[in-house]
Enzyme design. Structure first.
Site, PDB file in Angstrom:
ATOM      1  CB  SER A 265      -0.887   0.009   1.244  1.00  0.00           C
ATOM      2  OG  SER A 265      -0.078   0.265   2.383  1.00  0.00           O
ATOM      3  CE  LYS A 266      -0.998   7.829   0.468  1.00  0.00           C
ATOM      4  NZ  LYS A 266       0.054   8.476   1.236  1.00  0.00           N
ATOM      5  NE  ARG A 267      -2.332   3.648   5.709  1.00  0.00           N
ATOM      6  CZ  ARG A 267      -3.046   2.600   6.118  1.00  0.00           C
ATOM      7  NH1 ARG A 267      -2.634   1.865   7.131  1.00  0.00           N
ATOM      8  NH2 ARG A 267      -4.167   2.287   5.492  1.00  0.00           N
TER       9      ARG A 267
END
Ligand code: GLU
Length: 509
Positions: A265-267
């Site tokens: 994910s972007k995170r």
């Protein structure tokens, strides 16, 4: 293949494009080009609540940067325009009505409060989040439970309603996925998805099927996260009477976190310090900026290459592929079923390989861009090309060109005197003073001439050239890095070389 190959990438423009999304584009594109087919970009923007300004333009720019240009799209036009679902709004209702007439769908009038009550009333330990499905629909307000007159009355009075698919009881829906083989779903496990919303917009489920049919899509490739929706889509193809035109499906494996635990994910990128989006993305609501591969210094060829290898290989050890080779070699049956772990170090390796094998002329526009952001002025293109050839081996990211070559364009702002001082003595001082003389008088200025003079002078002074190279490098570059010193001197020229030696002698003396 008897049908003309037509594939589509169908993103919802809700933010930056995750590398998994770009890989879906790439696999669609490669398959289309390999089979002489068409690659279509369709914007799936029927969920107005998720509209994000700038997100569509971002998708176009990403595709352009990667060289994955659609044959048909909202921008490029095409025979099945419009390619933006919000502009096709009026086309979908008739199909939802057709499904109702045939008994495969129904009107549902439940208010948000009633739906909320349903979720709490039917909640049990075994079923913590009850869904609107074949077991619950009988207890709700819809055209299956209300009389025909009541339904007509509610509609004529303007009561808001949605149209839901009536999932059949006790059936198995199967299809052959090009990557996964035979896949089956039990219809009892799937809820009665909304097809047409109260605002008259179709949901993704209806729109994707109608548009894939109307746009004559032959193969639908999308991420694995869409697999649970497949039974709904397959039933819709069947219920609308289009089964023989149904595309072949392939659900692409997920791209996983570096440790393999779940979807990247972007995170994860924020946490581990690497990009996940293709290009920089600024969230228009929060102004939060997320770095992209492009701005981090990746070449589009390298980005495409590394994406291709996330879940695919050609069966050999080859890792570096041009787009032409990928088109030639790509095949869906060599895409793995399992998720592909993302490894940022490996991603950088691809970029380094691509920088090394690209010509200075190809690299120049990218390097110029990184220079521009660092206020480095370029005087002559041929000079820039020579610099690129000298330093490209040392650059993993395009942004490395600044640190690796700014000293060619401007004198180093800092000189690492501490690296010279401990071993500095009068003999060295004398040597460099004489070197200034020798170089000033020199009529030849090739690297080999400069090296020869340097070594002769060292011998005459009974010094080892090895001890003199480091100080010379620091004089020219500022630190202990860079390509061959004589190559540097040759390129920056006599005046600059002499000036830099003099400057350091002044500091060290
Ligand atoms: N609109 C879906 C998305 O955002 C498309 C899924 C599909 O390709 O069917 O990815």
């Amino acid at each position: 293949m008897n049908k003309k190959v037509r594939v589509r990438f169908a993103p919802s423009p809700t933010g930056g494009l995750h590398l998994g999304g770009v890989r879906t584009v790439l696999f669609n594109y490669l398959f289309a080009k390999k089979h002489g087919g068409d690659f279509i970009l369709r914007i799936e923007d029927t969920d107005q609540t998720r509209f994000v300004p700038g997100a569509e333009e971002y998708i176009f720019q990403t595709l352009e940067w990667c060289g994955l240009i659609p044959d048909e799209s909202p921008k490029h036009g095409g025979p099945y325009a419009p390619y933006r679902q919000s502009e096709r709004k009026d086309m979908y209702r008739q199909y939802a009505e057709q499904l109702i007439k045939a008994g495969y769908a129904y009107y549902a009038f439940d208010t948000p409060e009633e739906l909320e009550a349903m979720r709490s009333d039917f909640k049990t330990a075994e079923n913590p989040s009850p869904q609107y499905n074949q077991f619950i629909r009988e207890k709700m307000r819809n055209s299956l439970t209300l009389g025909e007159d009541e339904v007509t009355r509610l509609i004529s009075e303007g009561m808001p309603y949605v149209i839901r698919i009536k999932m059949p009881a006790g059936e198995t829906v199967s299809f052959t996925d090009m990557i996964r083989g035979e896949v089956s779903f039990q219809t009892d496990q799937v809820d009665d998805k909304v097809l047409l919303k109260a605002d008259g917009m179709p949901t993704y489920h209806l729109a994707v099927v109608v548009d894939d049919y109307l746009m004559k899509i032959s193969h639908a490739f999308r991420g694995e996260e869409w697999l649970p929706s497949a039974p709904v889509h397959i039933l819709l193809w069947k219920y609308l009477g289009w089964e023989k035109d149904m595309p072949e499906w392939a659900h692409l494996p997920l791209i996983l976190k570096p440790d393999g635990n779940g979807k990247l994910s972007k995170r994860d990128g924020d946490r581990l310090g690497f990009p996940v989006f293709a290009m920089d993305w600024t969230d228009p609501k929060t102004n939060e900026k997320t770095i992209g591969f492009r701005e981090r210094g990746f070449l589009p060829e390298a980005f495409v290459n590394l994406l291709a290898m996330l879940g695919w290989n050609d069966g050999t050890d080859q890792e570096i592929f041009t787009m032409t080779e990928l088109i030639e070699k790509f095949s869906m049956d060599r895409v793995h079923k399992g998720g592909a772990k993302f490894d940022y170090e490996k991603a950088k390796w691809y970029n380094h390989e691509w920088i090394k094998q690209s010509t200075a002329i190809d690299l120049a526009p990218f390097v110029q861009q990184t220079f521009a952001t660092n206020n480095i002025q370029i005087t002559e293109p041929s000079f820039l090309h020579k610099v690129i050839d000298l330093v490209k081996e040392r650059c993993t990211l395009l942004s490395d060109f600044t640190a690796q070559s700014s000293f060619f364009f401007q004198s180093p702002t800092e000189i690492d005197i501490d690296a010279i001082k401990p071993k500095w003595d009068d003999k060295k001082n004398l040597f460099f003073t004489e070197l200034i003389r020798a170089y000033e008088l020199s009529s030849l200025w090739e690297a080999s001439d400069l090296e020869k003079e340097f070594k002769e002078l060292a011998a005459a002074n009974q010094l080892k050239p090895g001890e003199l190279m480091l100080p010379f490098r620091i004089m020219l570059v500022g630190g202990k890095f860079g390509p061959g010193v004589f190559d540097i001197a040759a390129l920056i020229g006599k005046t600059e070389t002499v000036a830099r030696i003099k400057h350091t002698l002044g500091l060290v003396g």
